[in-house]
Design a protein around this motif. Sequence first.
Motif, PDB file in Angstrom:
ATOM      1  N   TYR A  76      13.246  29.900  48.297  1.00 34.74           N
ATOM      2  CA  TYR A  76      13.976  30.395  47.418  1.00 34.74           C
ATOM      3  C   TYR A  76      13.974  31.260  46.468  1.00 34.74           C
ATOM      4  CZ  TYR A  76      17.033  28.723  51.239  1.00 34.74           C
ATOM      5  OH  TYR A  76      17.828  28.485  53.058  1.00 34.74           O
ATOM      6  N   TYR A  96      11.413  18.377  50.319  1.00 33.57           N
ATOM      7  CA  TYR A  96      12.717  19.625  49.647  1.00 33.57           C
ATOM      8  C   TYR A  96      12.142  20.273  48.926  1.00 33.57           C
ATOM      9  CZ  TYR A  96      16.993  21.330  48.299  1.00 33.57           C
ATOM     10  OH  TYR A  96      18.217  21.648  48.225  1.00 33.57           O
ATOM     11  N   TYR A 145      22.744  29.768  34.849  1.00 35.65           N
ATOM     12  CA  TYR A 145      22.290  28.877  35.216  1.00 35.65           C
ATOM     13  C   TYR A 145      20.849  27.957  35.805  1.00 35.65           C
ATOM     14  CZ  TYR A 145      23.352  25.235  39.419  1.00 35.65           C
ATOM     15  OH  TYR A 145      23.538  24.211  40.380  1.00 35.65           O
ATOM     16  N   THR A 179      22.377  12.766  44.543  1.00 34.21           N
ATOM     17  CA  THR A 179      23.679  14.152  44.689  1.00 34.21           C
ATOM     18  C   THR A 179      23.323  14.930  45.519  1.00 34.21           C
ATOM     19  OG1 THR A 179      22.870  14.350  42.663  1.00 34.21           O
ATOM     20  CG2 THR A 179      24.227  13.117  43.274  1.00 34.21           C
ATOM     21  N   PRO A 180      24.086  15.996  46.203  1.00 31.29           N
ATOM     22  CA  PRO A 180      23.275  17.348  45.941  1.00 31.29           C
ATOM     23  C   PRO A 180      22.212  17.827  45.438  1.00 31.29           C
ATOM     24  CG  PRO A 180      25.558  17.106  46.686  1.00 31.29           C
ATOM     25  CD  PRO A 180      24.779  15.793  46.221  1.00 31.29           C
ATOM     26  N   SER A 181      21.226  18.214  45.956  1.00 33.91           N
ATOM     27  CA  SER A 181      20.729  19.338  44.458  1.00 33.91           C
ATOM     28  C   SER A 181      21.358  20.252  43.751  1.00 33.91           C
ATOM     29  CB  SER A 181      19.338  19.568  45.055  1.00 33.91           C
ATOM     30  OG  SER A 181      18.633  20.652  44.273  1.00 33.91           O
ATOM     31  N   PRO A 182      21.229  20.840  42.516  1.00 37.12           N
ATOM     32  CA  PRO A 182      21.630  22.159  41.555  1.00 37.12           C
ATOM     33  C   PRO A 182      20.688  23.359  42.235  1.00 37.12           C
ATOM     34  CG  PRO A 182      20.624  20.609  40.111  1.00 37.12           C
ATOM     35  CD  PRO A 182      20.371  20.175  42.030  1.00 37.12           C
ATOM     36  N   MET A 183      19.848  23.455  43.319  1.00 36.46           N
ATOM     37  CA  MET A 183      19.247  24.561  44.056  1.00 36.46           C
ATOM     38  C   MET A 183      20.350  24.145  44.980  1.00 36.46           C
ATOM     39  SD  MET A 183      17.046  25.728  42.366  1.00 36.46           S
ATOM     40  CE  MET A 183      16.510  25.922  43.727  1.00 36.46           C
ATOM     41  N   ARG A 184      20.486  23.560  45.030  1.00 40.97           N
ATOM     42  CA  ARG A 184      21.501  24.121  46.600  1.00 40.97           C
ATOM     43  C   ARG A 184      23.023  25.447  46.486  1.00 40.97           C
ATOM     44  NH1 ARG A 184      21.785  22.066  51.323  1.00 40.97           N
ATOM     45  NH2 ARG A 184      21.843  20.145  51.343  1.00 40.97           N
ATOM     46  N   VAL A 185      22.855  25.729  44.954  1.00 40.16           N
ATOM     47  CA  VAL A 185      23.767  26.913  44.785  1.00 40.16           C
ATOM     48  C   VAL A 185      22.597  28.275  45.283  1.00 40.16           C
ATOM     49  CG1 VAL A 185      24.437  28.118  43.117  1.00 40.16           C
ATOM     50  CG2 VAL A 185      25.075  25.896  43.217  1.00 40.16           C
ATOM     51  N   PRO A 186      21.983  28.348  44.756  1.00 38.32           N
ATOM     52  CA  PRO A 186      20.248  29.662  45.416  1.00 38.32           C
ATOM     53  C   PRO A 186      20.442  30.070  46.633  1.00 38.32           C
ATOM     54  CG  PRO A 186      19.663  27.890  43.464  1.00 38.32           C
ATOM     55  CD  PRO A 186      20.351  27.635  43.839  1.00 38.32           C
ATOM     56  N   GLU A 187      20.165  28.790  47.295  1.00 41.32           N
ATOM     57  CA  GLU A 187      20.148  28.327  48.893  1.00 41.32           C
ATOM     58  C   GLU A 187      21.724  28.811  49.203  1.00 41.32           C
ATOM     59  OE1 GLU A 187      19.359  23.764  49.597  1.00 41.32           O
ATOM     60  OE2 GLU A 187      19.249  24.515  52.225  1.00 41.32           O
ATOM     61  N   VAL A 207      19.119  25.331  35.739  1.00 33.10           N
ATOM     62  CA  VAL A 207      17.989  24.834  36.970  1.00 33.10           C
ATOM     63  C   VAL A 207      16.860  25.051  36.735  1.00 33.10           C
ATOM     64  CG1 VAL A 207      18.416  24.802  39.785  1.00 33.10           C
ATOM     65  CG2 VAL A 207      20.292  24.901  37.978  1.00 33.10           C
ATOM     66  N   ALA A 220      18.361  14.721  39.929  1.00 37.59           N
ATOM     67  CA  ALA A 220      18.776  14.986  41.244  1.00 37.59           C
ATOM     68  C   ALA A 220      18.177  16.472  41.990  1.00 37.59           C
ATOM     69  CB  ALA A 220      20.213  15.568  40.461  1.00 37.59           C
ATOM     70  N   ILE A 221      17.501  17.102  41.064  1.00 40.30           N
ATOM     71  CA  ILE A 221      17.340  18.259  41.442  1.00 40.30           C
ATOM     72  C   ILE A 221      16.370  18.255  42.899  1.00 40.30           C
ATOM     73  CG2 ILE A 221      14.580  18.934  40.991  1.00 40.30           C
ATOM     74  CD1 ILE A 221      16.106  21.298  40.038  1.00 40.30           C
ATOM     75  N   ILE A 241      23.358  30.731  48.273  1.00 39.83           N
ATOM     76  CA  ILE A 241      23.006  32.181  48.194  1.00 39.83           C
ATOM     77  C   ILE A 241      22.481  33.394  49.033  1.00 39.83           C
ATOM     78  CG2 ILE A 241      23.267  34.445  45.926  1.00 39.83           C
ATOM     79  CD1 ILE A 241      24.143  31.787  44.070  1.00 39.83           C
ATOM     80  N   TYR A 242      20.794  32.347  49.175  1.00 38.71           N
ATOM     81  CA  TYR A 242      19.602  33.664  49.397  1.00 38.71           C
ATOM     82  C   TYR A 242      19.579  33.021  51.194  1.00 38.71           C
ATOM     83  CZ  TYR A 242      19.002  34.561  44.821  1.00 38.71           C
ATOM     84  OH  TYR A 242      19.444  35.705  43.697  1.00 38.71           O
ATOM     85  N   LYS A 243      20.621  32.379  51.719  1.00 34.72           N
ATOM     86  CA  LYS A 243      20.347  31.722  52.680  1.00 34.72           C
ATOM     87  C   LYS A 243      19.896  33.086  53.652  1.00 34.72           C
ATOM     88  CE  LYS A 243      20.743  27.876  55.543  1.00 34.72           C
ATOM     89  NZ  LYS A 243      19.770  26.531  55.072  1.00 34.72           N
ATOM     90  N   LEU A 296      18.828  35.777  53.133  1.00 35.30           N
ATOM     91  CA  LEU A 296      17.414  36.539  52.693  1.00 35.30           C
ATOM     92  C   LEU A 296      16.526  35.993  52.970  1.00 35.30           C
ATOM     93  CD1 LEU A 296      17.926  38.129  48.480  1.00 35.30           C
ATOM     94  CD2 LEU A 296      16.612  39.124  51.053  1.00 35.30           C
ATOM     95  N   TYR A 297      16.254  34.421  53.302  1.00 35.94           N
ATOM     96  CA  TYR A 297      15.809  33.270  53.327  1.00 35.94           C
ATOM     97  C   TYR A 297      15.305  33.687  54.716  1.00 35.94           C
ATOM     98  CZ  TYR A 297      13.103  29.129  53.968  1.00 35.94           C
ATOM     99  OH  TYR A 297      12.010  27.546  54.492  1.00 35.94           O
ATOM    100  N   ILE A 321      12.742  24.686  49.122  1.00 42.67           N
ATOM    101  CA  ILE A 321      12.940  24.966  48.419  1.00 42.67           C
ATOM    102  C   ILE A 321      11.822  26.218  47.425  1.00 42.67           C
ATOM    103  CG2 ILE A 321      12.867  23.768  45.815  1.00 42.67           C
ATOM    104  CD1 ILE A 321      16.112  24.800  47.477  1.00 42.67           C
ATOM    105  N   PHE A 340      13.739  34.422  45.707  1.00 41.38           N
ATOM    106  CA  PHE A 340      14.477  35.517  45.889  1.00 41.38           C
ATOM    107  C   PHE A 340      15.123  35.303  44.584  1.00 41.38           C
ATOM    108  CE2 PHE A 340      13.573  36.597  49.686  1.00 41.38           C
ATOM    109  CZ  PHE A 340      13.340  35.658  50.784  1.00 41.38           C
TER     110      PHE A 340
END
Lengths: 82, 364, 500
Positions: B334, B327, B91, A55-63, B95, B320-321, A65-67, A69-70, B331, B337
């Motif tokens: 990120y 990856y 969150y 599944t999509p990772s929960p880290m997608r959210v900060p990803e 996470v 899932a993370i 937001i901060y794209k 900046l990254y 990640i 930040f």
Amino acid sequence: MTLTTIVVGFCSLAIAAFELPPLIKKGWAREALIFIVMLVAGAIVSIVALKEIQTPSPMRVPELIYKPLYQWMQHILQVKDD
Amino acid sequence: MENGRISSRQLAVLVIYFIIGDMLLILPSLTISAAKQDGWISGGMGLLIGWPIAWFLYRFSRLFPKLTIIQYNRRLLGRWVGGLISLFYLYYYLVTTAMLLREAGDFLTTQIFTETPINAIHFMMIVTLVWGTKSGLEAIARSGETFFPLYIFLFLALFVLLLPQAELSRLQPVMGEGLRAITHGSLYSSTFTFCELNTVLMFLPYVVTSKTTERDYLIGVFLGGMAICSIILLTLLVIGPNLASSYLYATYAAAQKINVGNFLQRVEAILAINWILSTFFKTILDFYAFLLGTAQLFKLRDYRPLSIPGGMLLFGLAFAITTNTVYFDYIVDYYIFWDFTCAFVLPLMLYMVYKFRSQTMLSK
Amino acid sequence: MQLVSDSGKLLDADLHNNIQSIREALGHSPDLIVREMVLADQWGVALLFINGLADRTMIQTSVLKSLTNLGALKPEQESSFRDAPLIYLKEKALTVGDIGYVNGIDSLFTHLLSGDAILLLDGYREGLRIGVTGREDRTVGEPTSQPSIRGPMDAFTENIQTNISLIRRRIKDPQLWLEIHPIGTITKTSVAIMYQKNIVSGQILQEVRTRLDAIDIDSILESGYIEEFIQDKTATPFPTVYNSERPDTIVAGILEGKVAIIIDGTPFVLLVPALFVHFLQTPEDYYQRSDISTLIRMIRFMSFLIVLLAPSFYIAITTFHQEMLPTNLLLNLAAQREGVPFPAFIEALMMEIVYEILREAGIRMPRTVGQAVSIVGTLVIGQSAVEAGIISAAMVIIVSITAISSYVIPANTMSISVRMIRFVLMGLAASFGLFGILVGVIILVLHLNTLRSFGVPYLSPLAPFNLDAQKDSLFRLPWPAMRNRPKMYNRKNPVRQSRK
């Protein structure tokens, strides 16, 4: 309905049977509600994890937001690399 | 809700565990891949940047001594805006806990228990987390104190056993990579260690304050930082920059080189045990922050019933993370930040709102 | 000793009715002796006592004699006797030390069945109880379960009076206070608490009283019953109440601010609050030199860890982490385990269970057969099992070391707990190796840290860390250095020695 789902469902029910009655007896409705919500959510993600579905990772959210900046940071680090 | 109280000494011990945390294993690799043989300078720079941030966190929490950040958000910004910021923090805690679990799982399944499914490792760790949060903050703090002598012993043992293999030449050329690379490295060593300390905002209200509390806290931060710097240094000295930057579990690779009289070999387990201990305390405190914060956000009377459902959520999220290690490498940047936001940007904004409010109060 | 306050049904005025109802209540028991007499030719009295509980010699010499002497009263004395005979008897005539009134059926029976003699006077609703208790008791001997090399060799007995006196003999201070609570609706067992008033923490004392008064059961046969009732209500295998047969241990505890609970009928006296470190200490630590004591304490703590972890480590290392052993040892072990059909976990489990069976059998064994059993146990089972290839020699060594180490733990209650828990750890070791052991230990430590004994955190002074109390926990500093009492459970009277 695979075995995993059944097992997880059974465990969730067992947990609820264990933890809910004391809450209800004390009249803690809000706590019981949040408990059930989290339990259902937890059961769902547990089934997904046990079945090893990607599944999509929960880290997608900060990803998300901060794209910007990254990218800026990468740019800075790359530019000065020369 | 939380009736437990912890002492300043326990706070310092928890802070040390927190700062070292999972960084014991992965920070050297991150800083050294950025700054190569100057990774140890990055470590020092990280401490220089991070220590004031940790101090800022403490002072920030003094604005509302009896409240956690979740409660303070509500008071300062009202139900909706405050709730939004709180959700952001929650969150983050959830996470981060899942991420830490995943790191532990990845480490154990790739290095030691190659046949075991990662879910099994996650399950075992989650059992300890749930047990710990159900036991309460005091039990967690006291357990930290109980393990601390063992932790220090193993940490020092690692140094003593590896020093014979250290070679200063691996640090050369010193400053060869330039200040930019060193700064890049220090981004990791300041945020992943000190900025992740923002969880402390959730349990500082439960510390029995005395005149030594602030001092004890800062000493703990400093010691944790020094420990991190020395680990980066040790790793560099023992296995050198090239190996360290290409291999994520650099410290573990270093520990594998322990060889005393051809008798004491392959005891890298002492590093594994130490790492699991400090990661455990960091993870359980983050999990505790999540549970307590959720309960406070929804104005519940106790967070303990939420432990098991929270654990189930973690189980799913930990899996899932990350889809794979590629990856993870991606990640990880990120997180710089995200950590910085939660530790500095948001509290600073909150502080400005607070100042603004009190100014308008005064001017009335 | 006044045991019960007067309550319940009152006595009849008629003497014969009283005697009849008492006889009936006891089922016409042949050991109830009723001695009827007539005093001064006009007063009908009866003396009742239980043969075997009351001291017949004392009754004959003191009570009966002084009663018959009433025949020769002078006129003035006789008039004051006639006005208030009971008071006269109590205050002037009877030459016995301990006399009181009884006016309720319940208290009459309690005293009668405790060994007092009851004097009933015709026409009066009150009677006298005369303390003439004299039962057959074991004399003070050596402790059976907690022997020592150096130190006093006397032990408590089953008689509560003797036990109290053994403590009083050692603390000749008026601040040593005593309270008696009868507990058990049928057995009415005397339960005494003793404490040093100027040292004990009032909170703990009140908590002890509250918990004792809350006990509602028909019988108290041993201090173990009380222990289960008063311990802090958390489900745990670890003991939170200390017990000992030795007066010196109990007295030392009282002087630190603890409360001693003495139960009639058992030589095992309880001591609260009891922390984890107490179960690893013995009184001898204080009689021998501090460096020896420190060393021995370290060995004890190590033994505790061995009992808990040795089998698990063996299982974990041989199953998951073989690379940790030096090559030679590994080859040897592998060769030994070559012919063994079972995985290490089953092997260990079997051996440990066999050992527990042997241990339990050894307790009940008549002494004559005991020797044979130990020979059977070691030689036959151990040796033969190895030779038959059922278990490996290394396993026998591990089990033996574990067994011997478990005897090093001074308190039996703690040793049992540890033995139970190591099976859980063995299971974890078999499934997840060292990681499993670590998980188990973490959960164990978390659990221990939630325990309290009467409000004091169980792992004090290790956590919460108390620097001053470290002088006497896992090691012991010489006596001149231990100036203060442990601060964990008393703040009132901290100074043991004054500075010179």
